[in-house]
Design an enzyme around this catalytic site. Structure first.
Site, PDB file in Angstrom:
ATOM      1  N   LYS A 272      43.125  57.852  40.242  1.00 29.91           N
ATOM      2  CA  LYS A 272      43.386  57.110  39.014  1.00 29.91           C
ATOM      3  C   LYS A 272      44.212  57.961  38.055  1.00 29.91           C
ATOM      4  CE  LYS A 272      39.088  54.397  38.764  1.00 29.91           C
ATOM      5  NZ  LYS A 272      39.679  53.053  38.762  1.00 29.91           N
ATOM      6  N   ARG A 346      33.443  47.765  46.342  1.00 32.83           N
ATOM      7  CA  ARG A 346      33.191  46.698  47.314  1.00 32.83           C
ATOM      8  C   ARG A 346      32.817  47.276  48.674  1.00 32.83           C
ATOM      9  NH1 ARG A 346      39.050  44.258  46.228  1.00 32.83           N
ATOM     10  NH2 ARG A 346      38.530  45.217  44.235  1.00 32.83           N
TER      11      ARG A 346
HETATM   12  N1  BES Z   1      35.516  51.172  38.976  1.00 28.97           N
HETATM   13  C1  BES Z   1      36.744  50.503  39.084  1.00 28.97           C
HETATM   14  C2  BES Z   1      36.848  49.255  38.201  1.00 28.97           C
HETATM   15  C3  BES Z   1      36.755  49.485  36.722  1.00 28.97           C
HETATM   16  C4  BES Z   1      37.895  49.595  35.969  1.00 28.97           C
HETATM   17  C5  BES Z   1      35.530  49.543  36.089  1.00 28.97           C
HETATM   18  C6  BES Z   1      37.808  49.802  34.593  1.00 28.97           C
HETATM   19  C7  BES Z   1      35.445  49.734  34.729  1.00 28.97           C
HETATM   20  C8  BES Z   1      36.583  49.858  33.988  1.00 28.97           C
HETATM   21  C9  BES Z   1      36.995  50.050  40.522  1.00 28.97           C
HETATM   22  O1  BES Z   1      36.427  50.856  41.496  1.00 28.97           O
HETATM   23  C10 BES Z   1      38.469  50.046  40.754  1.00 28.97           C
HETATM   24  O2  BES Z   1      39.064  51.054  40.590  1.00 28.97           O
HETATM   25  N2  BES Z   1      39.012  48.912  41.121  1.00 28.97           N
HETATM   26  C11 BES Z   1      40.409  48.784  41.367  1.00 28.97           C
HETATM   27  C12 BES Z   1      40.602  47.877  42.564  1.00 28.97           C
HETATM   28  C13 BES Z   1      41.998  47.845  43.117  1.00 28.97           C
HETATM   29  C14 BES Z   1      42.390  49.185  43.666  1.00 28.97           C
HETATM   30  C15 BES Z   1      42.069  46.798  44.193  1.00 28.97           C
HETATM   31  C16 BES Z   1      41.060  48.201  40.118  1.00 28.97           C
HETATM   32  O3  BES Z   1      40.458  47.366  39.455  1.00 28.97           O
HETATM   33  O4  BES Z   1      42.177  48.606  39.811  1.00 28.97           O
HETATM   34 ZN    ZN Z   2      37.613  52.523  42.020  1.00 35.86          ZN
END
Ligand code: BES
Ligand code: ZN
Ligand code: ZN
Length: 494
Positions: A272, A346
């Site tokens: 990230k 997921r």
């Molecule tokens: N933990 C994150 C989602 C999240 C984002 C929670 C902001 C709280 C605040 C999750 O694991 C994630 O990173 N999801 C990705 C999925 C994508 C790579 C398909 C996302 O939402 O960008």
């Molecule tokens: Zn994530």
């Protein structure tokens, strides 16, 4: 913080400050307040007459009683138009008053009468519960790491609801507030202090309340075959945990709550950016909510049979981290192609849901997960997204959300969306084949492949479990969203 009830009147109770709510436009004072105001030589009526206080929502004014009554101060709090006042407004008024009293008045012991007037469509018990919840939530502070001038930090020690007959319900409201505050504490705890094993230790504490707690360590997880959880864990030096907490207070149906417990989400190899990683200690909010809901159920001895489950690991980028392009087999035998290591929630939930369905055999299953950034784009911080194929289950959860002020909004779940999680080489793909489209639905649709027949709902709490701002009873950081909603749903199950 102690929350209690006293059978007294506005002018007969000794306290540092007493909260009195007034509707807009504040013209005629209620009889009891009028009698008090006469002793204060009309100080309240004077403020109203001079339009210094009009009862507008969130408006407030502190009036010293100059010892004319046992209470030292009166906080007049505007509630807005009477016809607009709801239980949620009372909850917020209680939260706001806690903040005003502590931060502006420097007072740490006070009383409130916010529950003590008729509001259409509400009972006295409901109002007292809402005020107790709002007070406990509003008084919350995360002070663990404050070391400078600690003695000067004000902490609310006691809130008293003035008015009889509501003892039990106030106790319940306080327990619900405290359990939501436990979620906040766990979410706010830095990830290096709260690793999967620590979250499991927190769950183990529930044994004292008669909850049956089973903790699987890495070896046990290998043995029961949660390979998807193990795949996400490979980039971390800290062991995963899989935890089952069972509370049986009777009730015909067995309900399972399943939580995402990523104690830190760096994104993994699909790392990230800094501004997306900064709050990622919050990624275990689903697990914390499940844990605290079981705790509340056990303390309140609610009539329900509920099994809380969570899978916990860090998502890191160690030398053996799982990689984009990998294929992972979940507990139900389905294979997952990893399109993005940051869609790890997921992946661990695929194991948790399939394991729970097969071994816990619940009558219904609800998962809570900070699953997608997309739900924040779609719904903001006002409500969580809920989805699934069981409209009856979803409908009753939405109702519980409206009753508790923890709002849910249903997202579509048509089978057409399955197309987006198809993989060329495995059974499912952990991201969308059309990135940036319907991201939250795709997350839920992915999970649906790991639930066979059990009625199930998925709640994406990524937008609501963390707040960047203070509002009436919400404080910056973890919000504690979900405990009150779930307890309401469990108590009203049919
Ligand atoms: N933990 C994150 C989602 C999240 C984002 C929670 C902001 C709280 C605040 C999750 O694991 C994630 O990173 N999801 C990705 C999925 C994508 C790579 C398909 C996302 O939402 O960008
Ligand atoms: Zn994530
Ligand atoms: Zn995550």
């Amino acid at each position: 913080m102690k929350v209690s009830v006293v059978d007294a009147r506005l002018d007969s109770f000794k306290t540092e400050l007493i909260v009195v709510g007034l509707f807009a436009p504040a013209e005629k004072l209620p009889a009891e307040l009028k009698a008090v105001d006469e002793k204060l030589h009309g100080a309240i009526a004077h403020a109203i007459k001079g339009k210094e206080f009009e009862g507008e929502w969130q408006q407030f004014r502190v009036i010293s009683t100059l010892d004319k009554i046992p209470a030292k101060n009166i906080l007049l709090l505007g509630l807005g138009k009477k016809e607009d006042v709801t239980l949620e407004i009372l909850r917020r008024a209680a939260g706001l008053s806690a903040k005003i009293i502590r931060d502006f008045c420097g007072i740490t012991e006070y009383s409130t009468t916010l529950h003590d007037f008729d509001i259409k469509g509400t009972t006295k018990n409901e109002r007292a519960q809402a005020v107790a919840e709002g007070s406990v939530l509003g008084a919350y502070q995360y002070l663990k790491f404050k070391t400078v001038d600690r003695a000067k930090i004000k902490v609310i020690s006691q809130v008293t609801l003035v008015g009889d007959g509501v003892h039990d319900i106030v106790k319940k409201g306080a327990v619900l507030g405290e359990c939501a505050n436990l979620v906040r504490d766990l979410v706010n705890e830095p990830a290096s202090n709260l690793k999967p094993a620590d979250l499991a230790d927190e769950a183990r504490k529930l044994e004292k309340l008669g909850v049956k707690v089973t903790v699987y360590d890495k070896k046990a997880i290998e043995k029961i075959g949660l390979t998807a959880l193990l795949a996400v864990n490979r980039g971390s030096v800290n062991e995963p945990r899989f935890v089952i907490m069972e509370y049986n207070g009777g009730g015909k149906k067995k309900i399972a709550l399943v939580g995402k417990g990523i104690t830190f989400d760096s994104g993994g190899l699909d790392i990230k950016p800094a501004d997306g990683m900064i709050t990622m200690k919050e990624d275990m909010a689903g697990a914390a909510t499940v844990l605290a809901t079981i705790k509340a159920a056990a303390i309140l001895k609610i009539k329900a049979h509920v099994v809380g489950v969570f899978a916990a690991t860090e998502n890191m980028l160690g030398m053996d981290a799982y990689k984009p392009g990998d294929v992972v087999t979940a507990y139900n035998g389905k294979t997952i192609e990893i399109g993005n290591t940051d869609a790890e929630g997921r992946v661990i939930l695929s194991d948790a849901l399939a394991y729970t369905e097969k071994n816990v055999k619940p009558d219904a299953m609800i998962d809570l997960a900070t699953l997608t950034g997309a739900v924040r784009v779609a719904l903001g911080h006002v409500c969580a997204g809920i989805m699934g194929k069981d409209d009856k289950l979803i409908g009753s959860l939405i109702k519980s959300g409206s009753a508790t002020g923890e709002l849910l909004w249903q997202l579509p779940f048509w089978p057409e969306y399955q197309e987006l999680v198809k993989s060329e080489i495995a059974d499912v793909f952990n991201m969308s084949t059309m990135p940036k489209m319907a991201g939250s639905i795709v997350g839920g649709i992915f999970l649906s492949n790991f639930v066979d027949k059990t009625p199930w709902a998925h709640i994406d709490i990524a937008g609501v479990s963390w707040s960047d701002i203070d509002s009436e009873y919400v404080r910056k950081g973890g919000t504690g969203f979900g405990v009150r909603l779930l307890i309401h749903a469990l108590e009203n199950w049919n």
